[in-house]
Each structure stands twice: as structure tokens, then as C-alpha cells.
Design a protein around this motif. Sequence first.
Motif, PDB file in Angstrom:
ATOM      1  N   LEU A 252       0.848  -1.372   0.208  1.00  0.00           N
ATOM      2  CA  LEU A 252       0.018  -0.022   0.142  1.00  0.00           C
ATOM      3  C   LEU A 252       0.767   1.179   0.144  1.00  0.00           C
ATOM      4  O   LEU A 252       0.228   2.255  -0.228  1.00  0.00           O
TER       5      LEU A 252
ATOM      6  N   TYR B 128      -9.869  -3.653  -3.525  1.00  0.00           N
ATOM      7  CA  TYR B 128      -8.675  -2.931  -4.107  1.00  0.00           C
ATOM      8  C   TYR B 128      -8.793  -3.337  -5.620  1.00  0.00           C
ATOM      9  O   TYR B 128      -8.911  -4.692  -5.852  1.00  0.00           O
TER      10      TYR B 128
ATOM     11  N   MET C 136      -8.386   2.096  -3.991  1.00  0.00           N
ATOM     12  CA  MET C 136      -8.880   1.310  -2.661  1.00  0.00           C
ATOM     13  C   MET C 136     -10.108   1.845  -2.211  1.00  0.00           C
ATOM     14  O   MET C 136      -9.704   3.096  -1.675  1.00  0.00           O
TER      15      MET C 136
END
Length: 421
Positions: free
Chosen positions: A198, A348, A385
Motif C-alpha cells: 500500500l 482494491y 482502494m
Amino acid sequence: MAGTDTGTTGAGGGRQRPIVVVGASLGGAKAAEALREAGYRGGIVLIGEEHERPYERPPLSKGYLQGKTPREKIYVHPPQWYAEHDVTLRLGTAVAEIDPAGHTVTLADDGRIEYAKLLLTTGSVPRRLPVPGADQDGVLYLRRVEDSDRIRAALRPGARIAVIGAGWIGLEVAAAAREASAEVTVLEALELPLLRVLGREVAQVFADLHREHGVDLRLGVKVAELTGEGGSVTGVKLADGTTVAADAVVVGIGIAPATGLAEAAGLEVDNGIKTDQHLRTSDPDVYAAGDVANAYHPLFGKHVRVEHWANALNQPQTAARALLGQPDAVYDRVPYFFTDQYDLGMEYVGYVEPDGYDRVVFRGDPATREFIAFWLSGGRVLAGMNVNVWDVTDPIRELVRSGRVVDTKALADPKVPLGDL
């Protein structure tokens, strides 16, 4: 059962070699289903090492682990489906060798099965913790349903659970353990959980989430050994000399593609079994799908291996069509995955390599845990996301597929429909 299975009887009385699928997983079961839906009437043999019929793995760290999803709900098909669709299901059966030249699969019991085409859906295996004491009782990994059963048995009120690795599996197990009122310590070598996946901007959300729910999250630490007594684990000793007491240790430090059979058979292997966009390997009669496949993705212009449920669900449809000789069978879906932790639900869509983006744009405030994050490079959306924001995956997917440069101010504005960007 030793001997040779040469396939099924054809209309003229001769024997036809079946399509063989090695890996009775979600991917393998979906491939068998897709073959029948495509009109294939020949033999299908689905081989799996586990004694359980094919099941889905996401519940093992989510609803099933929490006791919310009954066991019967994890299976891909009801038990009678395989006989009803003339699929030979060989469970508890290990494959010892694949011979592409001879078009045969040799089983561990010395039996052999000849194939016309072969699909490998062998999945992945958990990476083992390479420290002293890691072979003791109470050191747990999560891959199979029996693993989830063992972890769930350890999640008791007041139990001390140490989780090594703050990836998706580690964090989902930590959330389940806290919901079971266990005391949880998560140990992670990097500065933040999910940092490689991330990036720093979004990883902090998950660090804050777990700490707010009472997890002792220790970052930037190194595990030196697992302590024990009488063959059972009692704690985790860190490189700085401190020890975290534990009644059970769950190790979630990643998975490795199960490529042993393919490599021994001479197939091209590089971070998984390499395939083209049709999921065909370096042997024209052998295909691969799911976790194990490092497939060329035409949208990204590179080989991509995705370790998520959606790949195992969707790639077999392409593989089945390709196995049947349909030239338009190309896998170009945008990767997708999801997680549920405490009151946070997330989806996501997209694909971003570490350091492969130059900017993150938020639509909404991450502190409220109701937002969308977009990863961009050169003004183009690589991935999005959505956290506790729903029904937006389709427009996010379209932004990723389009590759167009977007107005970042409009991207951040909740008043601007994503479909208008």
C-alpha cells in the motif's frame, strides 16, 4: 491405485485422453466447471493432495476463522456436483511427476494418468519461519482448512497470540483474535504493516486501526528465535533480546508459488509458472492458473503473478477456453482483492509495484476510514482502494483500464462522479 488411466471412451469405442487438472483448489474446480459450461464433453480428472473437496480460502482468515461462516459454505460445489458433471475427483492424491513429452501424470502411488491437455492450479505454500524453535507445537501457519481450525481453537479469551508478519493474513488473523478477546501482539520487520503493498500513505490506516482495537503492534523488529518448553512454543524472542510471551504463534510471512512439479517437468519457471496471455506455459499442451501462474498481462505489458481470490476465480474461465482451442481466450482482467478487519471493509482494484507510483490521491478523509485512495503515475490511475465506500469498483476499474490522464482535483472531489473523470 496403481496402473494407467488412459481416459474416456469415445463415440467410436476408442479411448480419448482426458483434460487433467492438477490442484483440486478453487481454480481447479472452476476450470472443470468452465469446461463443462463451454460444452466440453470429454473426460475431466481433477487431482488434489487434500482430502477435502475444493473450497475457497478467503473464509479461512475471515468468516470461517471467526466462527461466522459454517464449514459447508466454504466449498466451491456440493459433493454431488462432480459426479453429476462427470468430473473424476481424485482427492488425497499427490502427483509425483509430470511428463510433457509422454503426456502423462505420475501419481505418488505409481499410478499414471494420460492427458490430452494439462492445467496446473497447484497454488502456493506458506513461507516457513527460518529461526530456531520454529518446529514446535503451537507454531501455526494458515493455508488449509485444518490450519484455520487449529488457529481458531487457539483464539480463546485471554490467550496470548503472537502474529509474525503484518500482511493481509497476519492482520486478518489478528482481527479475528481480538474479536475472540485474545491478547494479540503483531511483529513486523518493516516500518508499517502492508508497506510494500500500500505504501506509507495508506499503510498507516491499518496500523492505526489495529492499535485502536488493542493490538500490540511492534514494527521494525526482527525475530531471532521461538522459545519453548516441553516441545511447545512459549514465546518469540526478538533480536534486541526482548521476549513476547505467547500461547500460540501464527506465522504469516508470505507464500511461495508451488512450482516444483512444473520445474522438474522442464517448464519455464520464474516467480511462478510463466505463461502467455492465454495462460499457456512453455509447453503448448500445459496451462497454469491461479496463485502459481506468472501470466503475461496485455494491459500492463508484463508478466504478473497475483495471489488473490479473484485470480483463482476468474483465470480458470480463460484457461478452459484456451484449453479448448479458442484463440480469443485472453486473460486481461484488472486484479482485485478485498479484506474485512473489525469494522473496516475494503476493496482494491488495480496493480501497483512497490515504488511504482508517484502520487496518492484521497477522496475523503483516511482518518474517518471512509474514503477512496488512488495510486497514480504520470497522472494515470494505476489502482484504487475503497474503504467503507461501496459500489465504486466498476468505475475505478474503468479508470485503470483506460490509462487516461485524470484531473487530480476532480479525482479527489466526492461531488464528481468517478464515471465522469
